[in-house]
Write an enzyme that holds these catalytic residues in place. Structure first.
Site, PDB file in Angstrom:
ATOM      1  N   ARG A 146       0.859  -1.168   0.000  1.00 15.77           N
ATOM      2  CA  ARG A 146       0.000   0.000   0.000  1.00 15.77           C
ATOM      3  C   ARG A 146       0.905   1.231   0.000  1.00 15.77           C
ATOM      4  O   ARG A 146       2.126   1.094   0.044  1.00 15.77           O
ATOM      5  CB  ARG A 146      -0.935  -0.012   1.222  1.00 15.77           C
ATOM      6  CG  ARG A 146      -0.222   0.171   2.527  1.00 15.77           C
ATOM      7  CD  ARG A 146      -1.199   0.045   3.689  1.00 15.77           C
ATOM      8  NE  ARG A 146      -0.771   0.848   4.813  1.00 15.77           N
ATOM      9  CZ  ARG A 146      -1.293   0.744   6.040  1.00 15.77           C
ATOM     10  NH1 ARG A 146      -2.256  -0.115   6.280  1.00 15.77           N
ATOM     11  NH2 ARG A 146      -0.873   1.511   7.010  1.00 15.77           N
ATOM     12  N   ASN A 204      -4.929   8.125   4.657  1.00 11.92           N
ATOM     13  CA  ASN A 204      -4.587   7.376   5.867  1.00 11.92           C
ATOM     14  C   ASN A 204      -3.138   7.641   6.227  1.00 11.92           C
ATOM     15  O   ASN A 204      -2.245   7.434   5.406  1.00 11.92           O
ATOM     16  CB  ASN A 204      -4.765   5.868   5.650  1.00 11.92           C
ATOM     17  CG  ASN A 204      -4.617   5.093   6.941  1.00 11.92           C
ATOM     18  OD1 ASN A 204      -5.397   5.288   7.873  1.00 11.92           O
ATOM     19  ND2 ASN A 204      -3.611   4.235   7.012  1.00 11.92           N
ATOM     20  N   GLU A 205      -2.935   8.142   7.433  1.00 13.97           N
ATOM     21  CA  GLU A 205      -1.579   8.296   7.966  1.00 13.97           C
ATOM     22  C   GLU A 205      -0.609   8.882   6.930  1.00 13.97           C
ATOM     23  O   GLU A 205       0.346   8.215   6.515  1.00 13.97           O
ATOM     24  CB  GLU A 205      -1.056   6.953   8.485  1.00 13.97           C
ATOM     25  CG  GLU A 205      -1.870   6.420   9.637  1.00 13.97           C
ATOM     26  CD  GLU A 205      -1.262   5.191  10.291  1.00 13.97           C
ATOM     27  OE1 GLU A 205      -0.552   4.438   9.609  1.00 13.97           O
ATOM     28  OE2 GLU A 205      -1.508   4.991  11.490  1.00 13.97           O
ATOM     29  N   GLU A 215      -7.134   5.228  16.095  1.00 16.57           N
ATOM     30  CA  GLU A 215      -6.760   3.808  16.027  1.00 16.57           C
ATOM     31  C   GLU A 215      -5.879   3.461  17.211  1.00 16.57           C
ATOM     32  O   GLU A 215      -5.021   4.256  17.603  1.00 16.57           O
ATOM     33  CB  GLU A 215      -5.914   3.498  14.775  1.00 16.57           C
ATOM     34  CG  GLU A 215      -6.614   3.560  13.472  1.00 16.57           C
ATOM     35  CD  GLU A 215      -5.659   3.236  12.307  1.00 16.57           C
ATOM     36  OE1 GLU A 215      -4.662   2.507  12.509  1.00 16.57           O
ATOM     37  OE2 GLU A 215      -5.914   3.739  11.205  1.00 16.57           O
ATOM     38  N   GLU A 253      -2.123  -7.968   6.930  1.00 18.94           N
ATOM     39  CA  GLU A 253      -2.339  -7.738   8.369  1.00 18.94           C
ATOM     40  C   GLU A 253      -3.289  -8.769   8.971  1.00 18.94           C
ATOM     41  O   GLU A 253      -4.027  -8.480   9.906  1.00 18.94           O
ATOM     42  CB  GLU A 253      -2.841  -6.308   8.585  1.00 18.94           C
ATOM     43  CG  GLU A 253      -1.757  -5.293   8.224  1.00 18.94           C
ATOM     44  CD  GLU A 253      -2.091  -3.865   8.621  1.00 18.94           C
ATOM     45  OE1 GLU A 253      -3.274  -3.492   8.591  1.00 18.94           O
ATOM     46  OE2 GLU A 253      -1.149  -3.123   8.950  1.00 18.94           O
ATOM     47  N   HIS A 264      -3.096  -9.080  12.587  1.00 24.83           N
ATOM     48  CA  HIS A 264      -3.268  -7.874  13.418  1.00 24.83           C
ATOM     49  C   HIS A 264      -4.456  -8.087  14.353  1.00 24.83           C
ATOM     50  O   HIS A 264      -5.494  -8.574  13.936  1.00 24.83           O
ATOM     51  CB  HIS A 264      -3.508  -6.650  12.527  1.00 24.83           C
ATOM     52  CG  HIS A 264      -3.310  -5.375  13.273  1.00 24.83           C
ATOM     53  ND1 HIS A 264      -4.241  -4.878  14.161  1.00 24.83           N
ATOM     54  CD2 HIS A 264      -2.270  -4.518  13.301  1.00 24.83           C
ATOM     55  CE1 HIS A 264      -3.777  -3.752  14.681  1.00 24.83           C
ATOM     56  NE2 HIS A 264      -2.582  -3.516  14.183  1.00 24.83           N
TER      57      HIS A 264
HETATM   58  C1  GLA Z   1      -1.993   1.891  10.828  1.00 18.53           C
HETATM   59  C2  GLA Z   1      -2.978   1.949   9.705  1.00 18.53           C
HETATM   60  C3  GLA Z   1      -3.926   0.824   9.668  1.00 18.53           C
HETATM   61  C4  GLA Z   1      -3.268  -0.473  10.047  1.00 18.53           C
HETATM   62  C5  GLA Z   1      -2.635  -0.310  11.377  1.00 18.53           C
HETATM   63  C6  GLA Z   1      -2.013  -1.587  11.854  1.00 18.53           C
HETATM   64  O1  GLA Z   1      -2.305   2.683  11.881  1.00 18.53           O
HETATM   65  O2  GLA Z   1      -3.673   3.162   9.635  1.00 18.53           O
HETATM   66  O3  GLA Z   1      -4.425   0.748   8.351  1.00 18.53           O
HETATM   67  O4  GLA Z   1      -2.301  -0.783   9.096  1.00 18.53           O
HETATM   68  O5  GLA Z   1      -1.636   0.664  11.300  1.00 18.53           O
HETATM   69  O6  GLA Z   1      -1.331  -1.398  13.042  1.00 18.53           O
END
Ligand code: GLA
Length: 681
Positions: free
Chosen positions: A124, A162-163, A321, A369, A372
């Site tokens: 990604r 995202n991030e 998150e 993941e 996760h």
């Molecule tokens: C990040 C991402 C999520 C996921 C988490 C896993 O914070 O935003 O999409 O990948 O990490 O820890």
């Protein structure tokens, strides 16, 4: 130094619609599952009191399976179903993961590493935020989503991308960098001369005679130019921010009234300057993943939460998150012990979070993941983790009234993005000094003493704080140094550590003795740095607890007006000052030329705090019990008490414990690992 939101004072109200009750839930990726699982999700979300789902974060390939062809039917169904189930939606724009068709159509938009390697899809985050084709494609999908869902009753907030945090050194980035430099230094020969001066290009034959010669800091033969590196980091944060604000503006135009945010990666994240970013979001949202399941993790929760609240100017913020149960420690997935989901989550809420959201709702069965952790683990809902999630959901329902209330503090620890970036340069006296580590150590010392603390930028208005800690704020502008001078002169209490005020805003040394920007305030002058090798310490003399040691750094210091509180006890610095205190104007300034052990640091900061009149949130709270207070409108307030120890504790309190529903009439009994949220009577 970057611009700052200013913590302190009464925080401005939140934009309408950003806070209503405590938001509980997390990332929801139903596209991985079938209708039978969705039906179970609905039931389990009700059972766990989930009221919020973040949807669509990585759904670009499903939403736009071919360029310009959109398929929204499946997302319509997800939003309708969540709405019918009483779950609000934070809808993401999916631009953090362009689909494979995008790579093939626009290979120039794939990111390039510093050494020239181009990265491809298969994971990604494969895009360059400076590539025009990427920016166009991102705006198009954001606009389509905004128009489609503007009026949907489930839509509570936009979550852009995202991030933000990828980097790129490609030709698009180079062109953007040159534009940014021209805007900073001025166009033409005059600007180029200013850049040459700022970067010190007289050294090593680096002088630029035309703008086209300037490159991003690509892989090179030996030490790179520190000024160029710092400016590239500044540029890139601004470039990513421009990518964010473009999307934000499209969302605002097409769905007025819906707040827009993006998820920051917490205080450790080094790519973006959170202070300037926080001004551009409607509410600060932060992802926080612990790297220690032990006590360091607890201090880290407090640090992250104080940071998140502070970058947003003191307003409540969203924990967007966290991981439900597991911490990755050196590559191992380590479970937090039972009960930590509630205790850790309340640690964020106690410090201003109005949400507890997780990644993710249901554990994936495939993909990168798949291991996760999630609120619904692979083993299903009949598990400890789901039971803890349901317990947490029930507690947060009872805390609905806390949402929107604020946390105030009389002490602040400075955190400065430019100093972090500059200290990443190679060729400095020690590769082991990191601004954030020192800031974290100071914050943890105040946290252990129960003293509430904001995080502030060096150029913020510090006047409301009684105590300000300057932890390895290596780079200080003249304006920021003047702020610290005014603050101390006017009666403030300032604690400055080594490696502060050494460089100016272009990362040029302030000459004449260290720390050039602060010598007069501190009444000291250092002439040599003696950084300590890892694993070694320097013994300190009197006025610190017996046996105290300094870590990380020492220096040859002389007092020029300051009182000496502790000296180095051995080695080449034996007998020379290590820790000093100086009266400046009507204030007091301490200087720590080394990082004392925890006990000594706690004692020093406690002494500075008491000199400043800063008191713990609940004086006399037993060790291991974290106590904080949130204030609502009028006189209403909530006392949060989280017992991290395995001993029962008693605290003075009056009100109603919202967790048990019991009235507390003077003494709160907290069992080992117990929690309480007392609403004042
Ligand atoms: C990040 C991402 C999520 C996921 C988490 C896993 O914070 O935003 O999409 O990948 O990490 O820890």
């Amino acid at each position: 130094m970057r611009g700052s939101a200013t913590p302190g004072g009464t925080p401005p109200p939140n934009p309408p619609g950003t806070h209503s009750g405590m938001w509980f839930g997390g990332d929801y990726n139903p596209e991985q599952w079938d209708a039978a699982v969705w039906a179970q999700d609905d039931v389990l979300m009700r059972e766990a009191s989930v009221n919020t789902a973040t949807v669509g974060v990585f759904s670009w390939a499903l939403l736009e399976p071919a360029e310009g062809r959109f398929e929204f039917g499946w997302l319509d169904a997800v939003l309708d179903r969540l709405h019918a189930n009483g779950v609000r939606v934070i809808l993401a724009t999916p631009t953090a993961s362009p689909p494979p068709w995008f790579t093939l159509a626009y290979p120039d938009a794939m990111p390039v590493t510093r050494d020239g390697t181009r990265l491809w899809h298969g994971s990604r985050d494969t895009y360059c935020a400076a590539a025009p084709s990427y920016r166009r494609a991102a705006l198009r999908i954001a606009g389509e989503l905004a128009r489609r869902y503007a009026g949907h009753p489930a839509l509570a907030m936009w979550h852009v991308h995202n991030e933000y945090g990828t980097r790129c050194w490609c030709d698009h980035a180079a062109a953007g960098f040159r534009r940014w430099l021209r805007a900073r230094y001025g166009d033409g020969d005059h600007g180029l001369a200013a850049l040459n001066e700022a970067w010190g290009t007289a050294f090593w034959s680096q002088r630029y005679s035309a703008w086209e010669q300037i490159l991003p800091p690509l892989a090179t033969q030996y030490l790179p130019n520190p000024g160029q590196d710092l400016d590239f980091r500044r540029f890139w944060s601004d470039e990513l921010l421009a990518a964010f604000t473009q999307q934000r503006d499209v969302l605002r135009q097409n769905s007025p009234g819906i707040p827009v945010t993006t998820n920051f990666m917490g205080p450790d994240h080094l790519v973006v300057d959170a202070w300037s970013w926080a001004r551009e979001v409607d509410v600060v949202a932060v992802d926080h993943y612990l790297s220690s399941a032990g006590p360091r993790g607890l201090a880290d929760i407090a640090f992250c939460a104080d940071w998140a609240r502070s970058v947003g100017g003191g307003r409540p913020w969203l924990l967007m998150e966290q991981a439900p149960s597991v911490v990755i420690e050196n590559g191992l997935m380590v479970h937090r012990e039972p009960g930590r989901m509630l205790r850790d989550s309340l640690g964020y809420v106690a410090r201003g979070a109005d949400s507890v959201l997780f990644f993710q709702w249901r554990a994936s069965r495939s993909g990168a993941e798949m291991y996760h952790p999630a609120l619904v683990p692979h083993a299903g809902p009949d598990t400890r983790i789901f039971a803890e999630a349901a317990e947490l959901g029930a507690v947060l329902r009872r805390l609905a009234g806390v949402a929107g209330s604020v946390v105030t503090a009389d002490a602040a620890v400075l955190v400065d993005t430019d100093s972090r970036w500059a200290l990443e340069s190679r060729g400095l006296p020690s590769p082991h000094v990191r601004h954030l580590d020192v800031a974290r150590a100071a914050h943890a010392a105040l946290w252990r003493s129960g003293i509430g603390c904001d995080i502030a930028a060096p150029d913020a208005d510090l006047s409301r704080y009684r105590l300000v800690v300057v932890p390895a704020v290596y780079l200080l502008t003249d304006a920021a140094a003047a702020t610290l001078r005014r603050y101390t002169d006017g009666g403030g209490h300032l604690v400055v550590t080594f490696c502060s005020g050494i460089a100016d805003e272009s990362h040029r040394i302030r000459i004449g003795g260290y720390p050039g920007a602060l010598r007069d305030i501190l009444g000291i002058r250092a002439e040599e740095f003696h950084p300590l090798p890892p694993g070694t310490t320097a013994r300190l003399s009197a006025a610190t607890p017996t046996g105290a040691h300094g870590n990380l750094w020492t220096e040859r210091l002389r007092a020029e007006g300051a009182e000496i509180l502790a000296r180095y006890a051995d080695g080449v610095l034996a007998g020379l000052p290590a820790i000093t205190r100086h009266c400046y104007g009507t204030g007091t300034a301490w200087y720590l030329s080394t990082l004392p052990d925890d006990d000594a640091l706690d004692a020093l900061l406690l002494e500075a705090a008491s000199a400043a009149g800063v008191r713990p949130a609940l004086p006399g709270a037993p060790p291991g019990v974290c106590v904080t207070r949130r204030h609502g409108n009028g006189a209403r307030s909530w006392l949060f008490a989280v017992n991290h120890s395995d001993r029962a504790a008693t605290l003075p309190a009056v009100g109603v414990d919202l967790i048990t529903g019991r009235e507390v009439t003077g003494t709160l009994e907290l069992p080992p690992h117990g929690v309480a949220v007392i609403r004042d009577a």
